[in-house]
Motif scaffolding. Sequence first.
Motif, PDB file in Angstrom:
ATOM      1  N   GLU A  75      -0.552  25.124   7.104  1.00 50.79           N
ATOM      2  CA  GLU A  75      -0.944  23.770   6.742  1.00 50.79           C
ATOM      3  C   GLU A  75      -2.453  23.524   6.727  1.00 50.79           C
ATOM      4  OE1 GLU A  75       1.193  21.620   5.721  1.00 50.79           O
ATOM      5  OE2 GLU A  75       3.055  22.642   6.257  1.00 50.79           O
ATOM      6  N   SER A 214      -2.524   8.688   7.873  1.00 47.74           N
ATOM      7  CA  SER A 214      -1.834   9.935   7.548  1.00 47.74           C
ATOM      8  C   SER A 214      -2.289  11.076   8.454  1.00 47.74           C
ATOM      9  CB  SER A 214      -2.059  10.305   6.077  1.00 47.74           C
ATOM     10  OG  SER A 214      -3.440  10.472   5.799  1.00 47.74           O
ATOM     11  N   GLU A 218       0.116  13.177  11.104  1.00 49.39           N
ATOM     12  CA  GLU A 218       0.173  14.636  11.149  1.00 49.39           C
ATOM     13  C   GLU A 218      -0.234  15.145  12.527  1.00 49.39           C
ATOM     14  OE1 GLU A 218      -1.740  18.514   8.872  1.00 49.39           O
ATOM     15  OE2 GLU A 218      -2.873  16.658   9.008  1.00 49.39           O
TER      16      GLU A 218
END
Length: 373
Positions: A75, A214, A218
Amino acid sequence: MGSFIRLADISYQKSEVYGQKRAPASSQTQKLNRFACQRSRDLLKFMRMRLDELKKLHISAFPGDEAYAEYFFRERFDASHAFTLSADGKIVSAAYARIIEAEIYGKVLEIPLLTGVATHPDYRYRGFASRVIRDAETRLKEEGYPFVMLHPFNADFYAALGYAPINGIGRFCPKPYGPGGVAEALTPEDWSETFSVYSEWASSSPAHVFRSASVQKEHIGMFLKYCGSGYLIRLNGSPVAYVLIENGKAVEAMFTRPDAFDGVTETLSLALPLALSEEGGYSMAKLLNLKSLFRLLPMRGVDSDARFGLSGKTYQLIINNGCFVSLTETSGKAYELTPAELIRTALGHGKEYPLSPIGSLFPEYGLAVFEKY
């Protein structure tokens, strides 16, 4: 309102970052974007092809960190800021830079965070880690970053490479809760409540790392899945704090009121982290680009025509109403700054150097970076 960062009593204009549109990209960002576009596509393709090798290197250097390594290389891996050294036909040492955004007295600054420095156990004590770190610093300097930060696994090792302590972590034990205080196990679904806590904390702090909704979602989800656990603290039903725990230690704690953590030790049996700008060892920084440091970091609204020495050279610095005008190399002798004194002054520690010609230029603050990798 409270903050774990110990701040000086200096008035400042809060930047409208949270809940507002971000400003257009700064000249620093535009320059870095142009630089990134010039990077070799062949190099990026090569790095992506060797992801499995990099992952195995990380796991060999940090046994037990397999789950996070999987997440990081899936990621967050950025081939343009991955640095490696090879020996005997394989990668034996690596480091990575993650670019984070921090707001310091209303200025949004991009800061490279050096992370994941790993050397294969069979190749340690041969200087590989020092060399890959220097390679990373050279690249980041070319890209125009004024300094680089990191969390040291060995403060003495990084001090020998020119890094200076920026802040430390103290510990405090809260008092028992009063009525209405509850500590609940943190879940990924609680991310929005942790974001409201973080945003309120950040709005009171002149120096903090920017996190969008966001990014916070995460961050919380990643931490709970790969790194550890946490607690959400409510007072009379409203979220007032949260704490993240890794390997039995609280590694991140945010709150919106001074008594938010009172009683949490009854649940956690832990002392909580307090970022102390006066101490060192938790995060360190190193100067990369002298002119960028004065041009990009916020200053007090003062005028200055200062001379100082640094690394055998003498400089003339002109500041007009807190704005950088010029920095030129000159002749003669002047007060000699050490690189550590310079970076600590620029990052909020000027009061420690009353004789320094630049000691009063920068405001006092503590910049705590709680990001992992």
